[in-house]
Design an enzyme around this catalytic site. Structure first.
Site, PDB file in Angstrom:
ATOM      1  N   ASP A 195      12.702  -5.644  11.652  1.00 34.81           N
ATOM      2  CA  ASP A 195      13.499  -4.545  11.097  1.00 34.81           C
ATOM      3  C   ASP A 195      14.908  -5.053  10.768  1.00 34.81           C
ATOM      4  O   ASP A 195      15.260  -6.189  11.084  1.00 34.81           O
ATOM      5  CB  ASP A 195      13.556  -3.389  12.109  1.00 34.81           C
ATOM      6  N   HIS A 330       5.795   2.518   3.631  1.00 39.05           N
ATOM      7  CA  HIS A 330       7.085   3.017   4.135  1.00 39.05           C
ATOM      8  C   HIS A 330       8.292   2.451   3.374  1.00 39.05           C
ATOM      9  O   HIS A 330       9.180   3.208   2.975  1.00 39.05           O
ATOM     10  CB  HIS A 330       7.207   2.699   5.631  1.00 39.05           C
TER      11      HIS A 330
HETATM   12 FE1  N7H Z   1      12.281   2.528   8.229  1.00 38.98          FE
HETATM   13  N1  N7H Z   1       8.727   0.349  10.630  1.00 38.98           N
HETATM   14  O1  N7H Z   1       8.644  -0.385  11.564  1.00 38.98           O
HETATM   15  O2  N7H Z   1       7.741   0.655   9.989  1.00 38.98           O
HETATM   16  N2  N7H Z   1      11.616   0.610   8.273  1.00 38.98           N
HETATM   17  N3  N7H Z   1      11.370   2.907   9.997  1.00 38.98           N
HETATM   18  N4  N7H Z   1      13.115   4.415   8.254  1.00 38.98           N
HETATM   19  N5  N7H Z   1      13.316   2.118   6.546  1.00 38.98           N
HETATM   20  C1  N7H Z   1      11.965  -0.393   7.415  1.00 38.98           C
HETATM   21  O3  N7H Z   1      13.645  -3.531   5.372  1.00 38.98           O
HETATM   22  C2  N7H Z   1      10.469   2.103  10.662  1.00 38.98           C
HETATM   23  C3  N7H Z   1      12.991   5.332   9.237  1.00 38.98           C
HETATM   24  C4  N7H Z   1      14.091   3.019   5.800  1.00 38.98           C
HETATM   25  O4  N7H Z   1      15.114  -1.242   1.251  1.00 38.98           O
HETATM   26  C5  N7H Z   1      11.278  -1.602   7.762  1.00 38.98           C
HETATM   27  O5  N7H Z   1      14.852  -3.566   7.197  1.00 38.98           O
HETATM   28  C6  N7H Z   1      10.076   2.765  11.890  1.00 38.98           C
HETATM   29  C7  N7H Z   1      13.647   6.568   8.857  1.00 38.98           C
HETATM   30  C8  N7H Z   1      14.695   2.339   4.671  1.00 38.98           C
HETATM   31  O6  N7H Z   1      13.034  -1.868   1.191  1.00 38.98           O
HETATM   32  C9  N7H Z   1      10.508  -1.318   8.851  1.00 38.98           C
HETATM   33  C10 N7H Z   1      10.758   3.960  11.946  1.00 38.98           C
HETATM   34  C11 N7H Z   1      14.161   6.344   7.594  1.00 38.98           C
HETATM   35  C12 N7H Z   1      14.262   1.023   4.741  1.00 38.98           C
HETATM   36  C13 N7H Z   1      10.688   0.089   9.182  1.00 38.98           C
HETATM   37  C14 N7H Z   1      11.568   4.048  10.756  1.00 38.98           C
HETATM   38  C15 N7H Z   1      13.848   4.977   7.245  1.00 38.98           C
HETATM   39  C16 N7H Z   1      13.411   0.918   5.921  1.00 38.98           C
HETATM   40  C17 N7H Z   1      11.363  -2.950   7.037  1.00 38.98           C
HETATM   41  C18 N7H Z   1      10.742   5.044  12.955  1.00 38.98           C
HETATM   42  C19 N7H Z   1      14.928   7.288   6.689  1.00 38.98           C
HETATM   43  C20 N7H Z   1      14.619  -0.100   3.775  1.00 38.98           C
HETATM   44  C21 N7H Z   1      12.546  -3.753   7.464  1.00 38.98           C
HETATM   45  C22 N7H Z   1      10.353   4.882  14.196  1.00 38.98           C
HETATM   46  C23 N7H Z   1      14.616   8.542   6.515  1.00 38.98           C
HETATM   47  C24 N7H Z   1      13.595  -0.127   2.634  1.00 38.98           C
HETATM   48  C25 N7H Z   1      13.765  -3.614   6.600  1.00 38.98           C
HETATM   49  C26 N7H Z   1      13.944  -1.178   1.611  1.00 38.98           C
HETATM   50  C27 N7H Z   1      12.815  -0.264   6.325  1.00 38.98           C
HETATM   51  C28 N7H Z   1      10.013   0.847  10.166  1.00 38.98           C
HETATM   52  C29 N7H Z   1      12.362   5.119  10.444  1.00 38.98           C
HETATM   53  C30 N7H Z   1      14.251   4.356   6.075  1.00 38.98           C
HETATM   54  C31 N7H Z   1       9.620  -2.354   9.537  1.00 38.98           C
HETATM   55  C32 N7H Z   1       9.088   2.292  12.924  1.00 38.98           C
HETATM   56  C33 N7H Z   1      13.730   7.843   9.683  1.00 38.98           C
HETATM   57  C34 N7H Z   1      15.625   2.957   3.633  1.00 38.98           C
END
Ligand code: N7H
Length: 473
Positions: A195, A330
Site C-alpha cells: 500500500d 479497486h
Molecule cells: Fe485503497 N487494498 O489493499 O486493497 N488501496 N484500500 N482505498 N486506494 C490502494 O496504490 C485498500 C480505501 C484508494 O492511484 C492499493 O497505494 C484497502 C478507501 C486510492 O491507482 C491497495 C482498504 C479509499 C488508491 C488498497 C482501502 C481508497 C488506493 C494499492 C480498506 C477511498 C490509489 C496501493 C481496508 C474512498 C489508486 C497504492 C491509484 C490504492 C487497498 C481503502 C482509495 C492495495 C484494504 C476507503 C485513491
C-alpha cells in the site's frame, strides 16, 4: 489565492507525510472550552509542521546513505510527531462561527454514513450506522501521535495529554494504535497488498514527481490555495480536511473467497487464487500493477517506485476490454486514469492524499484454519483533500459504490470489491475478473471491509491554531 504554502505553517501529516512505524489516534471531546483554548496555546509549539517532517525525512535519508556506504542496515531514526484536528462539533464549542465552506464536513460523518453505504438501521430518529459505540457520539477532535517506536510515541502522547488536561479539560473518547506490519509484510495492508504507492504530487511541493505520478494544484489539498474556488474564512487557509475511517478487514474470509474462486485456466489453483486477488485489487500483492503485469506477478516492478505507478490504462484494448485489468478493480475504481481522461474529464479535483496505517494483530493460525476472523484488524484510513464532496465522499459513493462506474459501453463493471458497499444488502458483484470470460459476473458473497466508524476533521495551519483555535496568551 495564489502563492505557495509555507512549510512552517502547515501540519506535516498533510504534507510531506510522516514516516512512521507506530501511530496512535486519540479521539477526544472538549469538556471546558475556555480552559481548552488556554491549554491548546501551550500545545501548539509541539505540533509537527511540514518543515519539521522535511527535516526528519532528510535525516532518515542521510542515515540510510551512511549505512549503505558501509554495507550495514540503517538504524531507525528516533522520531515522534503530533498532529491535531477538529470536527465541526469542536468549532461550535470553541465559538468559531465562520462557515468553512464544506457542507459535508460541517454535517459530520455520522450524518453521511447512509450516503456512504455504511450498514445501519433506520428508525424514528433517522439512520443509525452499525458503527462501534465511540463513533456514535459526537467527537470534537483527534490527536495523532506517530513515530519510530511505541516508546517514542508513548512519551509524546503523555506530554500531549498532560498539556491538554486529559480527564478534566479534555475527555478521551477512544484511542487506537496502528503499526506497520512485521517482516516482509512491511508496507503491506492486512490482505497482503503493498500500500501507499499511488498518491498525487502537489505542485511546487513535490518538485520531482515519480514517473506516472500526477500533479495537482495546491488548492485541491489546502484550503484557500490555487485551484480552490470556494469562499473560505481567512483562518482556514493552508488547513486541509481529513476523512478518517475505522475500517475492519476480514482477512481469513477474504482468503477463503480467493481459494474458492480461482481464475480458471491458470497453471494451478493456488496461482488462480492469487490471480483473482490481483484482479480484485488491480495490483499484485507485490504492488505490481495489472496494467503493466497482466498475467503474472513481477516483484521487481512492484517495489520499484520509478516504474510501479507509471501506467494509465492506455494500452491497446484497455479502454474497452478488461484484458489487462478489470474496470471494477479497486485501484481502477478509485483512480480511473484514462477511463475518464479519454472522455475529457480531468481527475485533478478527485484526488485524495492517503495517509493510513494498518491496526490489529497478524492473522492467527486458528483464524487461518477456520477461515474466520476472531481478532479485530484492519486499516486506520485517513485521507486529505480540500473538498469532501469531490474527494473521499465522491470516491466512496459515486465510484466505489456505483456498479456502472467507470462508464463503459454495454458493460457494467460492478462494485469495488474491496470498499464498495450498499446499506443493507450483500448483493454485490463484479464483472471482468476472468480475463477469458469477461462478461461473467462474480458474486461478492461477503464484504471483507467493514466500516466501524469515522469522522471528518479540519487540520488547521499553525497560524490558525494560534489565532483562532487557541487562547492568546
Ligand atoms: Fe485503497 N487494498 O489493499 O486493497 N488501496 N484500500 N482505498 N486506494 C490502494 O496504490 C485498500 C480505501 C484508494 O492511484 C492499493 O497505494 C484497502 C478507501 C486510492 O491507482 C491497495 C482498504 C479509499 C488508491 C488498497 C482501502 C481508497 C488506493 C494499492 C480498506 C477511498 C490509489 C496501493 C481496508 C474512498 C489508486 C497504492 C491509484 C490504492 C487497498 C481503502 C482509495 C492495495 C484494504 C476507503 C485513491
Amino acid at each position: 489565492m495564489s502563492g505557495n504554502v509555507d512549510l512552517k505553517n502547515i501540519q506535516g501529516d498533510i504534507w510531506p507525510g510522516i514516516p512512521k512505524k507506530f501511530e496512535t489516534h486519540v479521539f477526544f471531546n472538549i469538556a471546558d472550552a475556555q480552559k481548552f483554548k488556554l491549554a491548546l496555546a501551550l500545545l501548539v509549539p509541539f505540533v509537527t509542521t511540514g518543515q519539521d517532517v522535511t527535516g526528519h525525512r532528510q535525516k532518515i535519508l542521510e542515515v540510510k546513505q551512511t549505512a549503505a556506504a558501509v554495507g550495514q542496515p540503517a538504524p531507525l531514526v528516533p522520531l515522534s510527531t503530533l498532529t491535531i484536528a477538529f470536527s465541526q462539533f469542536a468549532l461550535n464549542k470553541l465559538g468559531i462561527k465562520d462557515n468553512i465552506g464544506d457542507a459535508v464536513y460541517q454535517a459530520g460523518q455520522k450524518a453521511d454514513a447512509q450516503n456512504l453505504g455504511d450498514k445501519g438501521t433506520t428508525g424514528t430518529t433517522g439512520f443509525l450506522p452499525a458503527w462501534d459505540a465511540p463513533f456514535l457520539q459526537p467527537i470534537d477532535g483527534l490527536i495523532i501521535v506517530a513515530g519510530d517506536s511505541q516508546l517514542s510515541i508513548d512519551a509524546k502522547l503523555v506530554q500531549a495529554k498532560l498539556t491538554l488536561g486529559f480527564g478534566l479539560i479534555t475527555k478521551e473518547v477512544f484511542s487506537i494504535t496502528g503499526n506497520v506490519r512485521p517482516g516482509d509484510e512491511k508496507g503491506h495492508e492486512h490482505f497482503g497488498f503493498l500500500d501507499g504507492i499511488s498518491n498525487p504530487a502537489i505542485n511546487n511541493l513535490d518538485t520531482s514527481p515519480l514517473p506516472g505520478q500526477e500533479s495537482i494544484r495546491q488548492g485541491f489539498l489546502f484550503l484557500g490555495r490555487e485551484g480552490d474556488d470556494t469562499t473560505r474564512p481567512s483562518w482556514a487557509i493552508d488547513g486541509s480536511i481529513l476523512a478518517f475511517r475505522f475500517l475492519g478487514q476480514h482477512v481469513p474470509e477474504f482468503n477463503k473467497f480467493l481459494e474458492d474462486n480461482p481464475i480458471p485456466e491458470v497453471v494451478d489453483r493456488k496461482k488462480g487464487s492469487e490471480f483473482l486477488g490481483a484482479r480484485l485489487v488491480g495490483r499484485w500483492k507485490s504492488g505490481a500493477p495489472l496494467d503493466l503485469a497482466p498475467t503474472e506477478d513481477d516483484p521487481d516492478l512492484g517495489k520499484d517506485p520509478q516504474r510501479n505507478n507509471d501506467f494509465k490504462y492506455t494500452f491497446p484494448g484497455d479502454f474497452d476490454t478488461q484484458d489487462r485489468c478489470p474496470f471494477g478493480a479497486h485501484v481502477r475504481k478509485t483512480n480511473p486514469r484514462n477511463d475518464l481522461e479519454q472522455l475529457g474529464v480531468s481527475l485533478e479535483k478527485f484526488k485524495i492524499l492517503r495517509r493510513g496505517i494498518p491496526y490489529g494483530p497478524e492473522v492467527g493460525k486458528d483464524e487461518e484454519a477456520e477461515h474466520k476472523t476472531k481478532k479485530d484488524r484492519g486499516l486506520l484510513f485517513r485521507c486529505y483533500q480540500s473538498h469532501l464532496v469531490n474527494g473521499f465522499q465522491f470516491l466512496q459513493k459515486s465510484w466505489a459504490n456505483t456498479p456502472t462506474f467507470p462508464p463503459k459501453n454495454g458493460v457494467t463493471p460492478g462494485f469495488d470489491p474491496i470498499i464498495g458497499q450498499t446499506n443493507d444488502t450483500k448483493n454485490r458483484s463484479i464483472t471482468g475478473t476472468d480475463p477469458n470470460n469477461q462478461t461473467a459476473t462474480l458474486a461478492l458473497i461477503d464484504e471483507w471491509v467493514l466500516s466501524k466508524g469515522g469522522e471528518y476533521f479540519f487540520v488547521p495551519s499553525i497560524p490558525a491554531l494560534k489565532s483562532t483555535f487557541a487562547a492568546h496568551l
